[in-house]
Design an enzyme around this catalytic site. Sequence first.
Site, PDB file in Angstrom:
ATOM      1  N   SER A  95      41.278  43.786  40.926  1.00 21.67           N
ATOM      2  CA  SER A  95      42.654  43.427  40.630  1.00 21.67           C
ATOM      3  C   SER A  95      43.611  44.523  41.103  1.00 21.67           C
ATOM      4  O   SER A  95      43.645  44.853  42.283  1.00 21.67           O
ATOM      5  CB  SER A  95      42.798  43.137  39.133  1.00 21.67           C
ATOM      6  OG  SER A  95      44.014  42.504  38.842  1.00 21.67           O
ATOM      7  N   ASP A 224      40.572  31.690  39.950  1.00 13.69           N
ATOM      8  CA  ASP A 224      41.304  32.852  39.443  1.00 13.69           C
ATOM      9  C   ASP A 224      42.746  32.437  39.167  1.00 13.69           C
ATOM     10  O   ASP A 224      43.491  32.107  40.087  1.00 13.69           O
ATOM     11  CB  ASP A 224      41.258  33.975  40.487  1.00 13.69           C
ATOM     12  CG  ASP A 224      41.792  35.305  39.976  1.00 13.69           C
ATOM     13  OD1 ASP A 224      42.741  35.294  39.180  1.00 13.69           O
ATOM     14  OD2 ASP A 224      41.266  36.352  40.400  1.00 13.69           O
ATOM     15  N   HIS A 253      39.471  35.305  36.787  1.00 18.74           N
ATOM     16  CA  HIS A 253      39.866  36.652  37.221  1.00 18.74           C
ATOM     17  C   HIS A 253      38.994  37.720  36.577  1.00 18.74           C
ATOM     18  O   HIS A 253      38.487  38.617  37.255  1.00 18.74           O
ATOM     19  CB  HIS A 253      41.332  36.889  36.866  1.00 18.74           C
ATOM     20  CG  HIS A 253      41.890  38.157  37.434  1.00 18.74           C
ATOM     21  ND1 HIS A 253      41.971  38.391  38.794  1.00 18.74           N
ATOM     22  CD2 HIS A 253      42.392  39.279  36.826  1.00 18.74           C
ATOM     23  CE1 HIS A 253      42.495  39.592  39.006  1.00 18.74           C
ATOM     24  NE2 HIS A 253      42.753  40.143  37.832  1.00 18.74           N
TER      25      HIS A 253
END
Length: 273
Positions: A95, A224, A253
């Site tokens: 991320s 995601d 995610h």
Amino acid sequence: MPSISTPDGTRIFYKDWGSGRPVVLSHGWPLSADAWDTQLMLLASNGFRAVAHDRRGHGRSTQTWGGNDMDTYADDLAQVLEQLDLRDAILVGHSTGGGEVARYLGRHGTARVAKVVLVGAVPPLMLRTDSNPEGTPIEMLDAIRAGLLTDRSQFYQDLSVPFYGANRPGANVSQGARDQFWRLGMQAGLKNAYDCVKQFSEVDFTGDLQRIDVPVLVAHGDDDQIVPIRAAAAKSVQLLKDATLKVYEGAPHGIHGDYERAFDADLLEFCTS
């Protein structure tokens, strides 16, 4: 607690488990190195030196008022590698951590790095623009900032739902996993977490990706809800010189459950190859 000191006096906490070739892991927002514990254990148990740090303002690192920007995050990562004298390293970024890794490579090059893993990573650009219509609308990012300022504790509880895909039919996300997300988020400074929203969403990493000259594993779940694959991994592989795309069907995610088990196997294979 083990830590290094940056030139501006910030203390960066890190975990350093095992011995062997170094694998350095950068966490997502608003978490800390604790988010990588399963991967740290896996890598250290398989002959690697697994290192993960708390980004400034997060976890056990100094909650600085300034310096909450991607260039400084990247320079902090450089300090970790240099002060621990890590070489021939494999960098892993999830991320926001993927943005940190990309910006580190763009600013500092690959002299200390042999391979890279970007998983659910924000590059090349998360924000929706005229030239990036697949991106996230600014209104959604403004809502994140508003949530932080209004009631960040409840906001993190709520965010854990799409983060782990707990709103999908058949989802099997424990309350413990969601509580851990909340716990780690609450350890981050409010100012640090607030400033970081702009950094993970509005920074363009296109040039950084184009400068990377080592093999990159780009891993992403195709469900995601935080960093949609079409605006991230699907574009990153087109910009990287040597990239392999791994798509996890139905994965969210947050790296959890079946997704985590599959990713861990691919991570270990990539590191040992």
